[in-house]
Design a protein around this motif. Structure first.
Motif, PDB file in Angstrom:
ATOM      1  N   SER A  56      32.164  25.795  79.205  1.00 58.75           N
ATOM      2  CA  SER A  56      33.178  26.702  78.656  1.00 58.75           C
ATOM      3  C   SER A  56      34.177  27.130  79.735  1.00 58.75           C
ATOM      4  O   SER A  56      33.857  27.107  80.926  1.00 58.75           O
ATOM      5  CB  SER A  56      32.512  27.951  78.069  1.00 58.75           C
ATOM      6  N   PRO A  57      35.371  27.546  79.330  1.00 54.64           N
ATOM      7  CA  PRO A  57      36.363  27.999  80.313  1.00 54.64           C
ATOM      8  C   PRO A  57      35.852  29.173  81.156  1.00 54.64           C
ATOM      9  O   PRO A  57      36.098  29.226  82.359  1.00 54.64           O
ATOM     10  CB  PRO A  57      37.559  28.421  79.462  1.00 54.64           C
ATOM     11  N   GLU A  58      35.129  30.082  80.533  1.00 51.22           N
ATOM     12  CA  GLU A  58      34.615  31.243  81.264  1.00 51.22           C
ATOM     13  C   GLU A  58      33.606  30.816  82.331  1.00 51.22           C
ATOM     14  O   GLU A  58      33.665  31.261  83.475  1.00 51.22           O
ATOM     15  CB  GLU A  58      33.953  32.245  80.297  1.00 51.22           C
ATOM     16  N   GLU A  59      32.665  29.959  81.935  1.00 50.45           N
ATOM     17  CA  GLU A  59      31.660  29.482  82.889  1.00 50.45           C
ATOM     18  C   GLU A  59      32.289  28.623  83.977  1.00 50.45           C
ATOM     19  O   GLU A  59      31.900  28.722  85.145  1.00 50.45           O
ATOM     20  CB  GLU A  59      30.567  28.683  82.173  1.00 50.45           C
ATOM     21  N   SER A  60      33.235  27.794  83.593  1.00 47.08           N
ATOM     22  CA  SER A  60      33.914  26.938  84.575  1.00 47.08           C
ATOM     23  C   SER A  60      34.648  27.774  85.616  1.00 47.08           C
ATOM     24  O   SER A  60      34.547  27.516  86.823  1.00 47.08           O
ATOM     25  CB  SER A  60      34.930  26.011  83.891  1.00 47.08           C
ATOM     26  N   SER A  61      35.372  28.785  85.156  1.00 45.07           N
ATOM     27  CA  SER A  61      36.138  29.597  86.103  1.00 45.07           C
ATOM     28  C   SER A  61      35.216  30.382  87.023  1.00 45.07           C
ATOM     29  O   SER A  61      35.456  30.473  88.227  1.00 45.07           O
ATOM     30  CB  SER A  61      37.113  30.525  85.382  1.00 45.07           C
ATOM     31  N   ALA A  62      34.141  30.941  86.484  1.00 46.82           N
ATOM     32  CA  ALA A  62      33.202  31.704  87.317  1.00 46.82           C
ATOM     33  C   ALA A  62      32.510  30.800  88.328  1.00 46.82           C
ATOM     34  O   ALA A  62      32.366  31.152  89.504  1.00 46.82           O
ATOM     35  CB  ALA A  62      32.174  32.408  86.442  1.00 46.82           C
TER      36      ALA A  62
ATOM     37  N   ALA B 140      37.537  22.933  87.938  1.00 49.64           N
ATOM     38  CA  ALA B 140      37.658  23.468  86.577  1.00 49.64           C
ATOM     39  C   ALA B 140      37.905  22.347  85.564  1.00 49.64           C
ATOM     40  O   ALA B 140      37.281  22.321  84.498  1.00 49.64           O
ATOM     41  CB  ALA B 140      38.790  24.494  86.518  1.00 49.64           C
TER      42      ALA B 140
ATOM     43  N   ARG C 172      25.223  21.958  81.276  1.00 46.42           N
ATOM     44  CA  ARG C 172      24.971  23.381  81.542  1.00 46.42           C
ATOM     45  C   ARG C 172      23.776  23.557  82.470  1.00 46.42           C
ATOM     46  O   ARG C 172      23.793  24.362  83.390  1.00 46.42           O
ATOM     47  CB  ARG C 172      24.750  24.115  80.203  1.00 46.42           C
TER      48      ARG C 172
ATOM     49  N   ARG D 171      35.186  21.330  82.642  1.00 41.72           N
ATOM     50  CA  ARG D 171      35.639  21.403  81.248  1.00 41.72           C
ATOM     51  C   ARG D 171      35.464  20.052  80.550  1.00 41.72           C
ATOM     52  O   ARG D 171      35.156  20.002  79.372  1.00 41.72           O
ATOM     53  CB  ARG D 171      37.109  21.839  81.181  1.00 41.72           C
TER      54      ARG D 171
END
Length: 169
Positions: free
Chosen positions: A52-58, A43, A85, A47
């Protein structure tokens, strides 16, 4: 016999003392402990390249080896003009993301004007990405081939031609 036992005990005590002093000298901090958590590392690294935080976490949560995923994205982002990306999408879709990143970086750095989208896709499709990149780079160095033509030849070479290797029935 008694002297040997005493000597062994002394050596053990000295070794224990040295290990204890070394352990006290190493600072214990929360960041040191989290560096061993590959989800945390993944993560943080994703980052750092603007994911993005959402994409990183997923992406990190869904990866079999999160640290390998982030290594792949970082290597491609740092060594090629490919956006993070786009690298993430490709790195997430392969079993060997670190090998993929070597393939993409080598072809991108060692050939003239490669189509980076084509490089990403061919390295992703290759069963043996390191061999594929060596094939592309080797052919473009020795033969007047465009990177696109070399990639086409090398990706086709991974399927064994029936004329050379017939089936024995």
């Amino acid at each position: 016999m008694v002297k040997q036992i005493r000597s062994t005990i002394r050596l053990g005590a000295i070794a224990s003392l040295q290990v204890g002093l070394l352990a006290m000298a190493i600072p214990s901090s929360p960041t040191l402990a989290t560096d061993f958590n590959q989800f945390n590392v993944c993560a943080r690294e994703l980052r750092s390249v603007g994911i993005s935080p959402e994409e990183s976490s997923a992406a990190c949560a869904g990866a079999l080896k999160p640290k390998d995923l982030s290594i792949c994205v970082l290597r491609i982002y740092e060594r090629t003009p490919i956006l993070a990306r786009e690298a993430l999408d490709t790195c997430f879709r392969v079993r060997q993301p670190v090998e993929l990143s070597f393939c993409v970086a080598e072809i991108s750095q060692e050939t003239k004007n490669p189509n980076n989208s084509q490089v990403l896709e061919n390295c992703r499709l290759s069963l043996i990405p390191k061999r594929f990149s060596q094939c592309v780079v080797g052919l473009t160095r020795e033969i007047d081939l465009s990177p696109a033509a070399a990639m086409e030849n090398c990706i086709d070479a991974e399927d064994f031609p029936r004329e050379l290797f017939p089936t024995f029935e």
